[in-house]
Structure formats: structure tokens, C-alpha cells
Design an enzyme around this catalytic site. Structure first.
Site, PDB file in Angstrom:
ATOM      1  N   GLU A  37     -19.168  12.989  -3.849  1.00 37.27           N
ATOM      2  CA  GLU A  37     -18.002  13.930  -3.579  1.00 37.27           C
ATOM      3  C   GLU A  37     -18.133  13.982  -2.129  1.00 37.27           C
ATOM      4  O   GLU A  37     -19.031  13.871  -1.257  1.00 37.27           O
ATOM      5  CB  GLU A  37     -18.352  15.444  -3.982  1.00 37.27           C
ATOM      6  CG  GLU A  37     -18.576  15.748  -5.403  1.00 37.27           C
ATOM      7  CD  GLU A  37     -18.729  17.138  -5.525  1.00 37.27           C
ATOM      8  OE1 GLU A  37     -18.439  17.866  -4.707  1.00 37.27           O
ATOM      9  OE2 GLU A  37     -19.438  17.331  -6.604  1.00 37.27           O
ATOM     10  N   GLU A  87      -6.807  22.866  -8.003  1.00 39.59           N
ATOM     11  CA  GLU A  87      -7.324  23.530  -9.303  1.00 39.59           C
ATOM     12  C   GLU A  87      -7.048  25.195  -8.915  1.00 39.59           C
ATOM     13  O   GLU A  87      -7.887  25.611  -8.488  1.00 39.59           O
ATOM     14  CB  GLU A  87      -8.743  23.102  -9.886  1.00 39.59           C
ATOM     15  CG  GLU A  87      -8.766  21.968 -10.020  1.00 39.59           C
ATOM     16  CD  GLU A  87     -10.239  21.274 -10.236  1.00 39.59           C
ATOM     17  OE1 GLU A  87     -10.862  21.838 -11.176  1.00 39.59           O
ATOM     18  OE2 GLU A  87     -10.709  20.428  -9.435  1.00 39.59           O
ATOM     19  N   LYS A 147     -10.327  27.819  -9.823  1.00 47.91           N
ATOM     20  CA  LYS A 147     -11.445  27.983  -9.194  1.00 47.91           C
ATOM     21  C   LYS A 147     -11.561  29.263  -8.274  1.00 47.91           C
ATOM     22  O   LYS A 147     -10.948  29.756  -7.670  1.00 47.91           O
ATOM     23  CB  LYS A 147     -11.406  26.682  -8.119  1.00 47.91           C
ATOM     24  CG  LYS A 147     -11.658  25.611  -8.852  1.00 47.91           C
ATOM     25  CD  LYS A 147     -11.955  24.262  -8.020  1.00 47.91           C
ATOM     26  CE  LYS A 147     -13.259  24.202  -7.444  1.00 47.91           C
ATOM     27  NZ  LYS A 147     -13.558  23.113  -6.626  1.00 47.91           N
ATOM     28  N   GLU A 167     -10.966  26.477  -2.020  1.00 45.49           N
ATOM     29  CA  GLU A 167     -11.478  26.077  -3.180  1.00 45.49           C
ATOM     30  C   GLU A 167     -10.381  25.686  -3.991  1.00 45.49           C
ATOM     31  O   GLU A 167     -10.945  24.692  -5.139  1.00 45.49           O
ATOM     32  CB  GLU A 167     -12.336  27.065  -3.753  1.00 45.49           C
ATOM     33  CG  GLU A 167     -13.868  27.255  -3.093  1.00 45.49           C
ATOM     34  CD  GLU A 167     -14.559  25.969  -3.039  1.00 45.49           C
ATOM     35  OE1 GLU A 167     -14.803  25.220  -4.228  1.00 45.49           O
ATOM     36  OE2 GLU A 167     -15.143  25.352  -1.928  1.00 45.49           O
TER      37      GLU A 167
END
Length: 441
Positions: free
Chosen positions: A257, A311, A314, A320
Site C-alpha cells: 500500500e 470510500e 470508512k 480516510e
């Protein structure tokens, strides 16, 4: 003995110069507005340069979606399942249930056993991680799945000290009880040591340009004499130095990541669109060029960008929810150079040229989107395409519908800046938001 040493040296050097690079992306699903896994798999295959994806579980719908696509897949075992998988029979059952039904139609490349386990400080997980990895590897071999490799991803809290990359060492409380047997496993099984390096979490104001690959005089490692022009190379070489101190510099390193959020809270000055563009576009250019690092020249790093989508479910701060390269409707959040349309990574935002489109700014509330939608559709805009059965009805969410209505209003009302203002919530972009059969005017 002398010949054996030369052969080992040759294979190590050959490895450093020939390791294959893959550019992949982390595909998370903590959102309520994503397209179906089959649509996502088709998008990645036909519209992006990514040749691999990393999943955060073993959802069968996702695994089926990537069957026969040619895209390699990493699946992840959640941390809580690690202790049970140290048992041989449990590991064999797990492989039978989660791998055998899908492989080889789905090209499963890695099984990532947990994520950032050491960061959890859960001793039960830490103690069982390597036994679980061994059990799973044995189960794979027993079933004839030797090509599937077992690994685990590490946050970079793994170092005792890494102020100087060449002198970085693993944490003294885990160096011989955890890292040494883990590296032994990786060498025995020819599997990679996976890390999650994030300059975003390391950065301070004085080192921002260093983190973003921008013009910087560089930092000298006073021990090795090597010059570093970006922070990620420092993190990679710190990892290599710690591994090499145990004699495992030949074990491959995979970047599981890395990325940069495009928006954050008011107290987060680093999570911005410009910074995300600079980091990810330059990162991709460097990875694809295969330049390596000062301590690992010409070494190619398999890399998974975090993340594919923004997203919206999250938890945590605004950042985030904003790591994605794309919105759920496949429209780019910004141009990082990953689309198969000839665009290249750009270190700075493109100057608006040619046709422009009106879309909502990041962070616009659902209430404001609904207001914009109502206003546009009530003032002469043809909103039939976003009604049920229309070409732009899916994805059925306010951001997608609002984008279509705002752009249609802007297009039919004169295409001036004021027609895209919408109370300060609209912005102009040169990125065409069209997708599938849904065409923006």
C-alpha cells in the site's frame, strides 16, 4: 565453497536487476455506492494500466469477478482469523473453501495473512502469524497450488531506528523472535516481504517537497554517502538495510500500500488535491521506470496504489474517505496517469484546455447536491437520463445524478463560470465524467 559463493552472489545480483514490476491497486469496498465487482473488474481491465489488484478479504463475488481477466489478485485473511489458521487442518479447510473454488480461473497471486499485525500490538496475533503462514503454504503445496505465494503486510513501525536508511534495523523486541524466522520463511518459499510505506504519515512541513518528489536538494545518508531525492526511497532502503543486516537482502520487497489522500479535515494541511496528484503521479512514473533506490539500483518494485475508490463509509477523519483515484462512478478524482487513454502522470494539475465539464466539488453535502439537482432540473434541464431506466440512472446516488444535472445546466445556460457556481459547490474540470452509455453534454 568458492564456487558456491560466486553462484549465490550471481543469483542475488541477477534478482536485484531482473525482479519484475507490476502496478496494482488496492480495491476496498467500505462504501454504499460502488459498482458491482464485475463492472469494477471490467473497468480495471479495459480502462486502466493496472495489471493486479489487492483485496482486503476473500469475498467470493469479487473473486468470481476477476476470473479470466488476466488480472492477478491478492486476497487478505483478516487479522482475527490468524490464530485458528496456525492449525494444519484449519489451514487446509481455508484453502479448500476460499482458494480451490476460484483458482486458477481467478489468478490468485498472493495470500496476505493479516494486515499490519505488529502494529496491532496483539501478542496472540503476532505469535501465531508465522505458524499460520507456514500452515497455509503447506496446504497450498499439498493441493498443487505452489504458484500462490503467502506473505503479510507490515506498517513501518517495524524499525528500531531509521533516521539513516543504511543503518536502519528491526525493532529489538521482535528482531530475532519475529523478523528472523519470517525472513527465513520468505527465502525458503521464495515469497516477498510486503510493506505499506506512506510518506503522507511521515511528512512534516519542512519535508513536504521531499515527500512529493518535488524539486529538493536531497538528503545525504552520512553513513553510506548515498543521495536521496524523495522520502519513499528512504523508506524502501531502510527496509532493505534492516533485512540485509540479517543476511536477507535477496528477499524481494513488495509495496502493498502507498498513496496520498486528496482531501482532509481543516487541521490536515497535507491532504490536498495538489499533493495527491504530485505524489501518486510521480510515484507511478518512478515505479514504471524501474530506477530502483540508492541502495537497490535498477530494482523493480511490485506496487499497489491505495486506493482505487473514495470510500464513503470508512471511519475516521475526512482523509480516510478520500484516498481514491476514482469516484464510484469511475470518474477520475484527478489525473494520476493510470487510464489507458494516452494520459501520462503529471506532477502538477493540468491547465484547463478544450471542453470543460461542471461537477460538484469534493465534500459537497447530500443536501446541497439535492438542492443543485432540483434547481437544475427545475430550470429547463433535461433530466430524463437520470430517471429510472435512463442511461445515467446508475449509479443511483446524489453525486452521480447531481453531476449530470449540474453539467447539463452549465452546458445549456451559456457555459460561463457563473453557470457552474451553484452557491460555491461547483467546479470546472477537463476530465469527461461520461461512462458506459451515459454521455455528459
Amino acid at each position: 565453497m568458492h564456487l558456491r559463493y560466486l553462484l549465490l552472489l550471481f543469483t542475488t545480483v541477477l534478482h536485484l536487476f531482473t525482479s519484475t514490476a507490476a502496478l496494482g491497486v488496492n480495491y476496498g469496498a467500505m462504501a454504499d455506492n460502488l459498482q458491482s465487482p464485475a463492472q469494477v473488474a471490467n473497468f480495471i481491465k479495459t480502462q486502466t494500466i493496472f495489471d493486479s489488484v489487492k483485496l482486503f478479504d476473500t469475498n467470493p463475488d469479487f473473486l468470481r469477478a476477476f476470473a479470466n481477466t488476466g488480472i492477478s489478485v491478492t486476497v487478505t485473511i483478516v487479522n482475527g482469523d490468524i490464530p485458528a489458521l496456525a492449525d494444519t487442518l484449519s489451514a487446509r479447510r481455508w484453502v479448500a473453501n476460499n482458494i480451490k473454488p476460484f483458482y486458477p480461473q481467478t489468478n490468485i497471486k498472493y495470500i496476505c495473512v493479516g494486515n499490519e499485525v505488529l502494529f496491532s500490538n496483539n501478542q496472540d496475533l503476532i505469535n501465531n502469524l508465522i505458524p499460520a503462514m507456514r500452515s497455509l503454504n503447506n496446504a497450498l503445496v499439498s493441493d498443487g497450488f505452489q504458484k500462490i505465494k503467502v506473505t503479510t503486510a507490515h506498517a513501518l513501525n517495524i524499525f528500531q531506528s531509521r533516521v539513516i536508511p543504511s543503518l536502519a534495523r528491526f525493532r529489538a523486541d521482535h528482531d530475532r523472535t519475529f523478523f528472523l524466522p519470517l525472513l527465513q520463511f520468505h527465502r525458503e518459499t521464495k515469497t516477498p516481504f510486503m510493506i505499506n510505506p506512506y510518506p503522507y504519515f511521515e511528512v512534516k512541513q519542512k519535508s513536504l517537497s521531499f515527500a512529493l518528489y518535488k524539486l529538493h536538494r536531497g538528503v545525504i545518508d552520512k553513513h553510506s554517502g548515498k543521495l536521496y531525492t524523495n522520502m519513499l526511497d528512504q523508506l524502501l532502503d531502510s527496509t532493505y538495510s534492516a533485512m540485509n543486516a540479517f543476511g536477507y537482502g535477496d528477499v524481494d520487497i513488495v509495496i502493498g500500500e502507498t498513496g496520498w489522500p486528496s482531501q482532509g479535515d481543516a487541521n490536515d494541511p497535507f491532504a490536498t488535491m495538489d499533493n495527491a496528484i504530485s505524489y501518486n503521479s510521480n510515484l507511478i512514473r518512478e515505479i514504471l521506470a524501474g530506477k530502483g533506490t540508492p541502495l537497490m539500483p535498477n530494482r523493480r518494485f511490485e506496487t499497489y496504489i491505495f486506493a482505487l475508490f473514495n470510500e464513503n463509509l470508512k471511519p475516521g477523519p475526512v482523509a480516510e474517505k478520500n484516498w481514491g483515484l476514482f469516484w464510484p462512478n469511475f470518474a477520475p478524482v484527478y489525473n494520476a496517469g493510470v487510464l489507458l487513454n494516452g494520459s501520462q502522470p503529471a506532477p502538477t494539475p493540468a491547465v484547463p484546455t478544450g471542453k470543460q465539464f461542471c461537477v460538484p466539488k469534493l465534500g459537497v453535502s447530500d443536501g446541497q447536491l439535492q438542492s443543485n439537482l432540483d434547481y437544475a432540473c427545475g430550470n429547463g434541464v433535461d433530466c430524463l437520463p437520470i430517471n429510472l431506466g435512463g442511461a445515467c440512472f446508475e449509479p443511483n446516488n446524489l453525486r452521480a445524478h447531481g453531476s449530470f444535472a449540474m453539467n447539463s445546466y452549465y452546458r445549456t445556460k451559456g457555459q460561463t463560470f457563473n453557470e457552474c457556481n451553484f452557491g460555491g459547490t461547483g467546479q470546472l474540470t477537463t476530465v469527461d465524467p461520461s461512462y458506459g452509455n451515459c454521455r455528459f453534454l
